[in-house]
Design an enzyme around this catalytic site. Structure first.
Site, PDB file in Angstrom:
ATOM      1  N   GLU A 117       0.818  -1.228   0.000  1.00 31.55           N
ATOM      2  CA  GLU A 117       0.000   0.000   0.000  1.00 31.55           C
ATOM      3  C   GLU A 117       0.843   1.265   0.000  1.00 31.55           C
ATOM      4  O   GLU A 117       0.407   2.327  -0.436  1.00 31.55           O
ATOM      5  CB  GLU A 117      -0.976   0.014   1.194  1.00 31.55           C
ATOM      6  N   HIS A 159       5.657   0.184  12.027  1.00 30.06           N
ATOM      7  CA  HIS A 159       5.685  -0.999  11.147  1.00 30.06           C
ATOM      8  C   HIS A 159       7.061  -1.213  10.523  1.00 30.06           C
ATOM      9  O   HIS A 159       7.293  -2.263   9.917  1.00 30.06           O
ATOM     10  CB  HIS A 159       4.640  -0.867  10.043  1.00 30.06           C
ATOM     11  N   ASP A 195      -1.270   1.977  19.242  1.00 28.37           N
ATOM     12  CA  ASP A 195      -1.882   2.145  17.921  1.00 28.37           C
ATOM     13  C   ASP A 195      -2.826   0.963  17.675  1.00 28.37           C
ATOM     14  O   ASP A 195      -2.602  -0.139  18.194  1.00 28.37           O
ATOM     15  CB  ASP A 195      -0.775   2.182  16.857  1.00 28.37           C
ATOM     16  N   HIS A 197      -3.011  -0.827  15.129  1.00 29.07           N
ATOM     17  CA  HIS A 197      -2.318  -1.895  14.395  1.00 29.07           C
ATOM     18  C   HIS A 197      -1.124  -2.421  15.179  1.00 29.07           C
ATOM     19  O   HIS A 197      -0.445  -1.669  15.877  1.00 29.07           O
ATOM     20  CB  HIS A 197      -1.840  -1.374  13.036  1.00 29.07           C
ATOM     21  N   ASP A 284      -5.987   5.681  16.025  1.00 30.21           N
ATOM     22  CA  ASP A 284      -6.875   4.933  15.131  1.00 30.21           C
ATOM     23  C   ASP A 284      -7.695   3.897  15.895  1.00 30.21           C
ATOM     24  O   ASP A 284      -8.451   3.130  15.285  1.00 30.21           O
ATOM     25  CB  ASP A 284      -6.109   4.295  13.961  1.00 30.21           C
ATOM     26  N   TYR A 323      -6.592   8.490  11.603  1.00 32.29           N
ATOM     27  CA  TYR A 323      -6.865   8.933  10.231  1.00 32.29           C
ATOM     28  C   TYR A 323      -8.213   9.616  10.058  1.00 32.29           C
ATOM     29  O   TYR A 323      -9.139   9.404  10.842  1.00 32.29           O
ATOM     30  CB  TYR A 323      -6.782   7.707   9.300  1.00 32.29           C
TER      31      TYR A 323
END
Ligand code: OKP
Ligand code: ZN
Length: 341
Positions: A117, A159, A195, A197, A284, A323
């Site tokens: 992405e 990440h 987060d 994720h 998020d 976001y």
């Protein structure tokens, strides 16, 4: 509390993200940092300072030198090959294939990434360096005796693994802050990743180390990016066995369940004997985040900040995700409010 912020984040302004089979406008875009900066100022945090320029010495203790070279040169190699779009990886060294960096840039993009992405663009490396500078300067600020600092990092970093980019991350800002705190004398440091994720990159970097504890609360990887790491049975390896802790959580998780997991993580961080803590802060987890599935409310972020303060540890907060909605600013400001009491 000092806010470390660099205008150079604007150099990360990709036009494309591969999402749902389309090239869409990226979720991770410059307005995020602008909204967050405005909201924290509005909340009374007025000490906004530019970070000092740092070299790559700290990052080189975490990332491989060939990976950092790749990040620095990828865009010019891509342009030199005559490609017209942004640099997106399309071919990966998957199961049973050879792990060797290709000479060709199109192949190198796949070798050094775990997801497609995230496009590399002209200013991406410069912005990633500035985000790293924010994290390092925030750590320096703690070393100077302050109890808390906020690094408004953009692009995010959690990440970014030893030699992999993806998930909008290139250099692992939070890991750099943790390493800096270690280098400045903290014997043991913790990274708490809140987060939505999983912080696969931070986990990868510290997986076999016993001086940095890593705990992450996140959407269960069976349902959520990054899909292939962040399960409860990942506990560290070698000398680092027992210093990684994951809390994969289901869809619709609200603050009751979420905060019980955070309390468990903070108890383990205290038992570990951490002398300082880095928080990978993504908002998020918010109920209206466009790409996530937890249900935290804006008030919950005040409680989150207060829980961080109650640890009594000095805290470096590094910005990660969050976001789309204007509330990202308020939610970050609320964490800082709770943290500064
Ligand atoms: C970066 B950070 C879901 C696609 C997910 C990438 C998300 C990266 C998140 N269908 N795409 O941790 O907020
Ligand atoms: Zn996230």
């Amino acid at each position: 509390m000092h806010i470390f912020y660099s205008e150079d984040h604007k150099l990360r302004d990709a036009k494309t993200e591969l999402f749902g089979g389309e090239l869409v406008a990226p979720f991770e875009a410059p307005f995020r940092a602008e909204w967050i900066l405005a909201a924290v100022k509005e909340a009374g945090f007025r000490d906004v300072v530019a970070p000092d320029h740092h070299g790559l010495d700290v990052a080189l203790k975490l990332h491989s030198p060939d990976y950092l070279d790749f990040l620095e040169t990828a865009w010019s190699r891509w342009v030199a090959d005559g490609y017209r779009g942004e640099a997106i990886a399309t071919c990966f060294p998957a199961r049973r294939m050879r792990q060797h960096p290709p000479r060709d840039i199109d192949g190198a993009l796949g070798y050094y990434s775990f997801a497609a992405e995230t496009a590399i663009t002209e200013g991406t490396y410069a912005a990633a360096r500035a985000a790293m500078d924010c994290a390092l300067s925030a750590a320096d600020h703690i070393h100077a005796g302050n109890r808390a600092a906020f690094a408004l990092c953009r692009p995010p970093g959690h990440h970014a693994a030893i030699d992999l980019y993806g998930g909008y991350s290139f250099i692992n800002n939070a890991a750099c802050a943790a390493q800096r705190l270690r280098d400045q004398g903290a014997a043991k440091v913790a990274v708490l990743d809140v987060d939505f994720h999983h912080g696969n990159g931070t986990q990868d970097i510290f997986y076999e180390r016993n001086d940095v504890y890593f705990a992450s609360l996140h959407g269960d990887p069976v349902d959520a990016f990054p899909y292939f790491l962040g399960f409860a049975d990942e506990e560290g390896a070698g000398e680092g066995l027992g210093t990684t802790k994951n809390y994969p959580l289901p869809r619709r998780t609200g603050y009751d369940v979420w905060s019980a997991a955070m309390a468990d993580a903070l108890a383990r961080i205290a038992a570990f004997g951490a002398e300082a803590m880095v928080v990978s802060l993504g908002v998020d987890t918010f109920e209206r985040d466009p790409i996530s599935f937890f249900r935290l409310t804006s008030d919950d972020y005040i409680r989150m900040g207060a829980a961080l303060k109650r640890t009594g540890l000095p805290v470096v907060v590094c910005m990660e995700g969050g976001y789309g909605v204007p509330e990202i600013g308020l939610n970050v400001a609320n964490v800082l409010k709770g943290l500064s009491g």
